[in-house]
Design a protein around this motif. Structure first.
Motif, PDB file in Angstrom:
ATOM      1  N   ILE A  26     -27.600 172.688  80.427  1.00  0.00           N
ATOM      2  CA  ILE A  26     -29.019 172.721  80.046  1.00  0.00           C
ATOM      3  C   ILE A  26     -29.880 173.221  81.208  1.00  0.00           C
ATOM      4  O   ILE A  26     -29.506 173.092  82.368  1.00  0.00           O
ATOM      5  N   ILE A  27     -31.025 173.806  80.836  1.00  0.00           N
ATOM      6  CA  ILE A  27     -32.035 174.180  81.837  1.00  0.00           C
ATOM      7  C   ILE A  27     -33.226 173.252  81.625  1.00  0.00           C
ATOM      8  O   ILE A  27     -33.722 173.122  80.499  1.00  0.00           O
ATOM      9  N   VAL A  28     -33.652 172.612  82.692  1.00  0.00           N
ATOM     10  CA  VAL A  28     -34.806 171.698  82.610  1.00  0.00           C
ATOM     11  C   VAL A  28     -36.005 172.362  83.291  1.00  0.00           C
ATOM     12  O   VAL A  28     -35.897 172.809  84.439  1.00  0.00           O
ATOM     13  N   PHE A  29     -37.122 172.437  82.582  1.00  0.00           N
ATOM     14  CA  PHE A  29     -38.381 172.954  83.161  1.00  0.00           C
ATOM     15  C   PHE A  29     -39.383 171.816  83.233  1.00  0.00           C
ATOM     16  O   PHE A  29     -39.589 171.116  82.231  1.00  0.00           O
ATOM     17  N   LEU A  30     -40.006 171.654  84.389  1.00  0.00           N
ATOM     18  CA  LEU A  30     -41.049 170.629  84.533  1.00  0.00           C
ATOM     19  C   LEU A  30     -42.390 171.311  84.734  1.00  0.00           C
ATOM     20  O   LEU A  30     -42.593 172.006  85.739  1.00  0.00           O
ATOM     21  N   GLY A  31     -43.301 171.121  83.777  1.00  0.00           N
ATOM     22  CA  GLY A  31     -44.678 171.544  84.024  1.00  0.00           C
ATOM     23  C   GLY A  31     -45.295 170.550  84.996  1.00  0.00           C
ATOM     24  O   GLY A  31     -44.740 169.475  85.247  1.00  0.00           O
ATOM     25  N   ASN A  32     -46.442 170.898  85.558  1.00  0.00           N
ATOM     26  CA  ASN A  32     -47.073 169.987  86.519  1.00  0.00           C
ATOM     27  C   ASN A  32     -47.718 168.793  85.827  1.00  0.00           C
ATOM     28  O   ASN A  32     -48.086 168.866  84.646  1.00  0.00           O
ATOM     29  N   ALA A  33     -47.853 167.710  86.594  1.00  0.00           N
ATOM     30  CA  ALA A  33     -48.669 166.568  86.170  1.00  0.00           C
ATOM     31  C   ALA A  33     -50.017 166.720  86.868  1.00  0.00           C
ATOM     32  O   ALA A  33     -50.108 167.375  87.906  1.00  0.00           O
ATOM     33  N   SER A  34     -51.056 166.123  86.298  1.00  0.00           N
ATOM     34  CA  SER A  34     -52.318 166.161  87.041  1.00  0.00           C
ATOM     35  C   SER A  34     -52.219 165.171  88.205  1.00  0.00           C
ATOM     36  O   SER A  34     -51.469 164.200  88.138  1.00  0.00           O
ATOM     37  N   LEU A 113     -37.323 162.972  77.699  1.00  0.00           N
ATOM     38  CA  LEU A 113     -36.731 163.936  78.633  1.00  0.00           C
ATOM     39  C   LEU A 113     -35.645 163.241  79.454  1.00  0.00           C
ATOM     40  O   LEU A 113     -34.564 163.798  79.675  1.00  0.00           O
ATOM     41  N   ASP A 114     -35.926 162.000  79.867  1.00  0.00           N
ATOM     42  CA  ASP A 114     -34.950 161.243  80.670  1.00  0.00           C
ATOM     43  C   ASP A 114     -33.633 161.095  79.895  1.00  0.00           C
ATOM     44  O   ASP A 114     -32.549 161.227  80.456  1.00  0.00           O
ATOM     45  N   TRP A 115     -33.760 160.835  78.599  1.00  0.00           N
ATOM     46  CA  TRP A 115     -32.560 160.673  77.767  1.00  0.00           C
ATOM     47  C   TRP A 115     -31.788 161.990  77.698  1.00  0.00           C
ATOM     48  O   TRP A 115     -30.559 162.006  77.832  1.00  0.00           O
ATOM     49  N   ALA A 120     -26.845 164.624  79.269  1.00  0.00           N
ATOM     50  CA  ALA A 120     -26.098 165.800  79.758  1.00  0.00           C
ATOM     51  C   ALA A 120     -25.291 165.435  81.005  1.00  0.00           C
ATOM     52  O   ALA A 120     -24.110 165.818  81.136  1.00  0.00           O
ATOM     53  N   ILE A 121     -25.913 164.653  81.903  1.00  0.00           N
ATOM     54  CA  ILE A 121     -25.214 164.279  83.146  1.00  0.00           C
ATOM     55  C   ILE A 121     -23.994 163.413  82.822  1.00  0.00           C
ATOM     56  O   ILE A 121     -22.897 163.638  83.353  1.00  0.00           O
ATOM     57  N   LYS A 123     -22.249 163.362  80.209  1.00  0.00           N
ATOM     58  CA  LYS A 123     -21.189 164.184  79.586  1.00  0.00           C
ATOM     59  C   LYS A 123     -20.604 165.208  80.560  1.00  0.00           C
ATOM     60  O   LYS A 123     -19.750 166.012  80.187  1.00  0.00           O
ATOM     61  N   GLY A 124     -21.129 165.223  81.786  1.00  0.00           N
ATOM     62  CA  GLY A 124     -20.598 166.170  82.787  1.00  0.00           C
ATOM     63  C   GLY A 124     -21.041 167.596  82.561  1.00  0.00           C
ATOM     64  O   GLY A 124     -20.415 168.544  83.065  1.00  0.00           O
ATOM     65  N   ARG A 125     -22.153 167.760  81.824  1.00  0.00           N
ATOM     66  CA  ARG A 125     -22.639 169.130  81.574  1.00  0.00           C
ATOM     67  C   ARG A 125     -23.524 169.575  82.740  1.00  0.00           C
ATOM     68  O   ARG A 125     -24.289 168.767  83.298  1.00  0.00           O
ATOM     69  N   PRO A 126     -23.482 170.860  83.108  1.00  0.00           N
ATOM     70  CA  PRO A 126     -24.360 171.324  84.201  1.00  0.00           C
ATOM     71  C   PRO A 126     -25.845 171.186  83.822  1.00  0.00           C
ATOM     72  O   PRO A 126     -26.219 171.451  82.674  1.00  0.00           O
ATOM     73  N   VAL A 127     -26.642 170.764  84.789  1.00  0.00           N
ATOM     74  CA  VAL A 127     -28.091 170.667  84.597  1.00  0.00           C
ATOM     75  C   VAL A 127     -28.738 171.614  85.600  1.00  0.00           C
ATOM     76  O   VAL A 127     -28.612 171.436  86.812  1.00  0.00           O
ATOM     77  N   HIS A 128     -29.422 172.640  85.104  1.00  0.00           N
ATOM     78  CA  HIS A 128     -30.049 173.652  85.966  1.00  0.00           C
ATOM     79  C   HIS A 128     -31.547 173.396  86.046  1.00  0.00           C
ATOM     80  O   HIS A 128     -32.196 173.215  85.024  1.00  0.00           O
TER      81      HIS A 128
END
Ligand code: GLY
Length: 465
Positions: A26-34, A113-115, A120-121, A123-128
């Motif tokens: 999976i690819i995780v994108f984080l937008g900014n928080a205020s 998002l945490d779930w 993924a972690i 299950k041993g899947r790569p997290v990008h």
């Protein structure tokens, strides 16, 4: 924001690039928080993360997304606004409506998002993920168990963002035109006796009135030898040089970044004109050399060569220019690089990793003074947008250190150089698009730059008052 298809297409390209590299997970994108300023509801001015803007366009805080490379799904994570917030902020569209503007129909609450990541972690899947810029997102990434940025993802993003699309170039032209107008306002405000801060206020007022604001903290200083001097507490003094390095960010979040150096009072002294003319020649030479296939590193070196040759004529250095270049003597006068990439950020993507952005895989950062600080060394490609910002600085602390260490003593005439203490520094910067044929300056009207042009413009400013 562009139409949804643009963001869908960009994400599709990113997925293809990742798959071509054999990537899964999976690819995780984080937008900014205020970010709270003095108390929780009093926030710093909102600015979205630029990589998020590029792939999703959603200009709202606390959004995140996951692209599943194996299942082919894309999910936006954010929370609908509760009534108690609406009382303060007014009605806002639902997360589903906002996600649809980016071409995504799967949404979930932010806490989910945490779930998604922990599943993924487990299950041993790569997290990008990329290296987050803001501290909130660094903590968030650590909470999620993302311990290191993904080089393959970062490089794929850089590959895409380094080549500006036509629609981006149009917006960059707009940001640069406004940035140039802003600089003209600042130049017209220069008069001996006025406080630097007043001129900064006029310049930044224009940026807030016509765009998002400044693309980086304003540099307006009579101490040009201090690269990032943000103190504006002095009155303009006759005989000094004033460096104005300032950029306007457009409402669409594209940056401009221009620098001009002006003589207080409108006329260069002979010594100022000598040094200014060298920096001007460097700026013009760099622009003339800017073309697809040419490494920006080589243009930096060509500029260094000009500086050393002309410094030799002034008696500040002696000896063979090639030998001086190889010894890094240029770094005494030009301790920073010729330029950097610019786009959604003034230093575009340098948060991802300066070397990945600015160096081709077969290029290695030099250890030589000056060249070591070069941020953009790559072989140029049409669609790159770079700054062309040579400078010459007389930095007493740096010169003193070299002298004490006996560094380059065969080349440098330290006694003569000390006569230049108090001179300050000169930098001249334009934003340049690499085209198929060569290059062009971005913006509507290039700011006056040749020494005579500058004096003429300042004379007209004075007579128009
Ligand atoms: N123009 C400011 C910088 O490049 O850091």
């Amino acid at each position: 924001m562009f139409e949804a298809k643009i963001y869908k297409d960009r994400r599709a390209t990113l997925i293809r690039l990742m798959k071509e590299k054999g990537q899964k997970g999976i690819i995780v994108f984080l937008g900014n928080a205020s970010a709270p300023c003095q108390f929780i509801n009093n926030e710093y001015k909102w600015r979205q993360d630029s990589t998020w803007l590029y792939y999703f366009g959603i200009d709202e805080p606390l959004y995140a997304a996951v692209i599943d490379l194996d299942e082919g799904t894309q999910t936006v994570f954010a929370d609908d606004v509760a009534l108690e917030d609406i009382i303060w902020t007014g009605p806002t569209p639902s997360v589903a409506e906002v996600a649809a503007t980016s071409g995504i129909d799967r949404t979930d609450r932010y806490c989910k998002l945490d779930w998604a990541v922990s599943e993924a972690i487990i299950k041993g899947r790569p997290v990008h993920a990329i290296k987050p810029t803001r501290y909130y997102n660094r903590m968030k990434a650590a909470d999620l168990g993302i311990d290191a940025p993904s080089e393959v993802l970062s490089r794929a993003i850089i590959q895409m963002r380094l080549i500006k699309e036509d629609r981006e170039i149009e917006l960059m032209d707009k940001a640069c035109s406004l940035g140039q107008q802003m600089h003209v306002i600042a130049r017209k405000g220069l008069r001996p006796g006025r406080m630097e801060q007043e001129i900064v206020g006029e310049l930044e007022g224009f940026a807030i009135g016509r765009g998002w604001g400044m693309s980086f903290p304003t540099i307006l200083t009579q101490h040009g030898e201090i690269f990032h001097n943000h103190s504006h507490g002095s009155a303009i003094e006759l005989g000094k040089l004033i460096v104005i390095d300032a950029g306007l960010e457009s409402n669409e979040h594209y940056a401009s970044d221009f620098t001009r150096t002006y003589p207080a009072g409108g006329k260069f002294t002979p010594r100022q004109r000598d040094i200014y003319s060298i920096v001007y020649e460097c700026n013009e030479t760099a622009f003339a050399m800017t073309s697809p296939g040419v490494a920006y590193r080589d243009i930096h070196i060509a500029v260094t060569r000009i500086i050393l040759d002309r410094m030799r004529t002034l008696g500040l250095v002696r000896g063979d220019v090639d030998a001086m270049v190889e010894t890094g003597v240029g770094g005494l006068f030009l301790p920073h690089g010729l330029g950097h990439n610019i786009g959604l950020d003034a230093h575009d993507m340098e948060d991802l990793c300066e070397d990945w952005v600015g160096y081709d895989p077969d290029q290695k950062r030099s250890d030589l003074p000056g060249l070591h600080s070069l941020r953009m060394a790559r072989k140029l490609v049409a669609g790159n947008v770079v700054t062309d910002e040579p400078g010459i600085y007389f930095i007493p602390e740096l010169i003193g250190k070299w002298k004490t260490e006996g560094k380059a003593k065969d080349f440098v005439n330290y006694d003569k150089l000390e006569e230049y203490f108090g001179f300050g520094g000169i930098r001249l910067e334009d934003d340049v698009l690499v085209t198929r044929e060569g290059a062009r300056h971005l913006g509507n009207e290039r700011l006056p730059i040749a020494p005579d042009e500058v004096e003429k413009a300042m004379e007209e400013d004075a007579s128009g008052r």
